[in-house]
Design a protein around this motif. Structure first.
Motif, PDB file in Angstrom:
ATOM      1  N   GLY A   1       0.753  -1.344  -0.059  1.00  0.00           N
ATOM      2  CA  GLY A   1       0.006  -0.128  -0.015  1.00  0.00           C
ATOM      3  C   GLY A   1       0.779   1.356  -0.007  1.00  0.00           C
ATOM      4  N   ARG A   2       1.961   1.162  -0.633  1.00  0.00           N
ATOM      5  CA  ARG A   2       3.067   2.474  -0.409  1.00  0.00           C
ATOM      6  C   ARG A   2       3.193   2.768  -2.079  1.00  0.00           C
ATOM      7  NH1 ARG A   2       7.531   1.952   3.977  1.00  0.00           N
ATOM      8  NH2 ARG A   2       7.314   4.175   3.767  1.00  0.00           N
ATOM      9  N   PHE A   3       4.016   3.841  -2.143  1.00  0.00           N
ATOM     10  CA  PHE A   3       4.015   4.456  -3.425  1.00  0.00           C
ATOM     11  C   PHE A   3       5.495   4.185  -3.926  1.00  0.00           C
ATOM     12  CE2 PHE A   3       1.050   6.816  -1.233  1.00  0.00           C
ATOM     13  CZ  PHE A   3      -0.335   7.186  -2.053  1.00  0.00           C
ATOM     14  N   ALA A   4       5.788   2.854  -4.128  1.00  0.00           N
ATOM     15  CA  ALA A   4       7.329   2.405  -4.395  1.00  0.00           C
ATOM     16  C   ALA A   4       7.483   2.794  -5.906  1.00  0.00           C
ATOM     17  CB  ALA A   4       7.524   1.247  -4.109  1.00  0.00           C
ATOM     18  N   PRO A   5       8.801   3.219  -6.131  1.00  0.00           N
ATOM     19  CA  PRO A   5       9.091   3.438  -7.729  1.00  0.00           C
ATOM     20  C   PRO A   5       8.846   2.380  -8.625  1.00  0.00           C
ATOM     21  CG  PRO A   5      10.727   4.388  -6.154  1.00  0.00           C
ATOM     22  CD  PRO A   5       9.813   3.677  -5.396  1.00  0.00           C
ATOM     23  N   PRO A   6       8.302   2.558  -9.843  1.00  0.00           N
ATOM     24  CA  PRO A   6       8.121   1.117 -10.538  1.00  0.00           C
ATOM     25  C   PRO A   6       8.946   0.882 -11.489  1.00  0.00           C
ATOM     26  CG  PRO A   6       7.526   3.393 -11.471  1.00  0.00           C
ATOM     27  CD  PRO A   6       7.974   3.862 -10.380  1.00  0.00           C
ATOM     28  N   GLY A   7       9.009  -0.097 -12.151  1.00  0.00           N
ATOM     29  CA  GLY A   7       9.897  -0.693 -13.315  1.00  0.00           C
ATOM     30  C   GLY A   7      11.245  -1.234 -12.688  1.00  0.00           C
ATOM     31  N   MET A   8      12.156  -0.854 -13.282  1.00  0.00           N
ATOM     32  CA  MET A   8      13.447  -1.159 -13.134  1.00  0.00           C
ATOM     33  C   MET A   8      14.091  -0.682 -11.604  1.00  0.00           C
ATOM     34  SD  MET A   8      15.700  -1.409 -16.405  1.00  0.00           S
ATOM     35  CE  MET A   8      15.475   0.563 -16.770  1.00  0.00           C
TER      36      MET A   8
END
Length: 497
Positions: free
Chosen positions: A107-114
């Protein structure tokens, strides 16, 4: 009366690595050509019909490898890129949603992709300064981020600029001797100045008893100055692999990196880097957060100016939502497009060749220029320059006319590179990426015009990173993402193709 002519130094002698192979074929294609000829000749001993049956598939299979795009890709690589993009779209991997309302369990806003497999650590160097370390868990790599304020080139003697360039080259060459170093990058980010820092510095210092006219003038400066100014930030990232085995504990690796930070900063200062310092894990998260959501830049600066820190963590530095299209990457309050270097300037250039590209551009929310460096160890460097010298000599003896003249110039450049490497100079592979962020998708066409003007002034060629905009956006961030470490095929096999 005597006059003295000031000669501004020029630089260059970089060379695009030559593929080993016959004509447009790479090494694998050349092996396939000769292997196919041998098989066809053996089959022809039996019958001509058998040779035709066997030779036709060989020709059809090798023909796509003979067709090359301007950036050096063959048809197989183009098809693989399009197929990969179609598969990602079919699986919905071009969409990203985070936060409490998403399907993600944390439920957090972690960076996406690599950047999704990255964890932020923190250590302290020999001077007890905190510095952040990004642990790329999938590749088991560790990145430190340094921030510097380079001295400008205005009103500086050419001799001093030449000294800075020489010291910067020496600093890059020393990276080849850094144990475990996989790559480095220099990221220069420009954006319109929100005026938050100026207001935080000026307004609290206004004297209540000052004349109203003086207070009005200072207030007008605070209000109007940001509209004509821009902020510029320079970051250097260094990405390491664990020395002593891949199973080393992350805390031990951070301790090892803490010993190297002071000497790295000293070299940057000598090369004209100005004030240099390592970024903490919180500051790295702030840089990434602002890149994904440019509208929050003023809030981040305001909170840091007021409280000295923001408390932002890496797992909250990503966007709420992101959408990747063929030629753009939309994320929170911005839309970005990234371009990749296809051709460096030919011949020699002056130290100011990238100045217009590094300056702030009107009509853009943020702009990042990322120079990627891959230092090569001395043993490999010797083999590369010697092979390049032999290839250049062969091309010079087999060409005619204008091709012969250009080949002769390449021989001189290859001989110079070999001579400099033999006297201790380092060899570094480099590339360049440019990311421009705007507010709306309809502004990307204007951004493309800006990029064409910038590349023309810098004498370089670039092309849009179509069908890989999200990955290219991540590579241009000061987060230590190295493209050659993220590919499925080994770097040597890619060169052979």
């Amino acid at each position: 009366m005597s006059t003295e002519t000031i000669i501004e130094p020029t630089y260059g002698n970089w060379r695009r690595p030559r593929r080993a192979g016959l004509g447009p074929f790479g090494l694998l294609g050349t092996v396939g050509v000769f292997g196919g000829l041998v098989v066809v000749l053996l089959a022809s001993l039996a019958s001509l019909q058998a040779a035709m049956v066997i030779g036709t598939p060989f020709v059809l299979g090798l023909l796509p490898m003979a067709v090359r795009t301007p950036d050096g890709r063959n048809l197989y690589q183009l098809v693989a890129l399009r197929v990969g993009w179609s598969r990602r779209r079919a699986r919905g991997e071009h969409l990203y949603v985070s936060g409490p309302l998403s399907a993600r369990p944390e439920g957090r806003f972690a960076p996406p992709g690599m950047l999704s497999g990255v964890a932020a650590l923190e250590g302290r160097d020999a001077y007890d300064r905190a510095f952040g370390v990004l642990h790329h868990r999938r590749r088991n790599l560790y990145t430190i981020v340094l921030r510097c304020e380079p001295d400008g080139g205005s009103l500086v003697d050419p001799d001093q600029v030449d000294t800075w360039v020489a010291l910067w080259g020496e600093w890059l060459s020393r990276l080849a001797h850094e144990p475990g170093l996989r790559g480095a990058s220099v990221v220069v980010e420009t954006a319109p100045d929100p005026g938050t820092r100026l207001a935080a510095e000026v307004l609290p210092r206004l004297d209540a008893d000052a004349p109203p006219a003086a207070r009005a003038v200072m207030q007008e400066v605070v209000d109007d100055y940001p509209s004509a100014s821009s902020e510029m930030n320079s970051y250097i990232t260094l990405t390491y692999a664990p020395v002593g085995g891949p199973r080393r504990d992350p805390e031990d690796v951070v301790t090892d990196l803490a010993i190297r930070v002071p000497s790295l900063l000293t070299g940057l200062v000598s090369a004209g880097g100005g004030v240099a310092e390592p970024l903490t894990a919180e500051q790295i998260a702030e840089v990434v957060r602002v890149a994904y959501d440019p509208a929050c830049a003023a809030d981040v600066l305001s909170v840091r100016a007021e409280h000295g820190r923001t408390g932002l963590e890496w797992n909250d530095a990503g966007p709420v939502a992101a959408v990747e299209t063929v030629d753009a990457y939309q994320h929170d309050s911005g839309v970005s497009r990234t371009w990749l270097l296809t051709l460096a300037p030919r011949g020699t250039v002056r130290s100011s060749v990238l100045r217009t590209m590094l300056d702030a551009s009107a009509g853009t929310r943020r702009k990042r220029v990322a120079l990627l460096y891959r230092p090569i160890d001395p043993a490999t460097s010797a083999r590369i320059v010697e092979a390049d010298r032999r290839t250049a000599q062969f091309m010079a003896t087999s060409g005619r006319g204008m091709v012969q003249a250009r080949a002769a110039a390449e021989v001189r450049a290859a001989e110079q590179a070999a001579s400099e490497e033999a006297t201790g100079a380092g060899l570094v592979e480099f590339s360049l990426m440019l990311t421009i962020t705007v507010d709306r998708p309809d502004q990307l066409d204007d951004a493309s015009v800006v990029v064409r003007n910038l590349t023309g002034a810098a004498r370089i060629s670039m092309r849009s990173a179509n069908r890989m905009q999200a990955a290219a956006f991540s590579c241009s961030l000061p987060a230590g993402i190295l493209p050659w470490e993220q590919t499925m095929l080994p770097h040597e096999l890619q060169e052979a193709m």
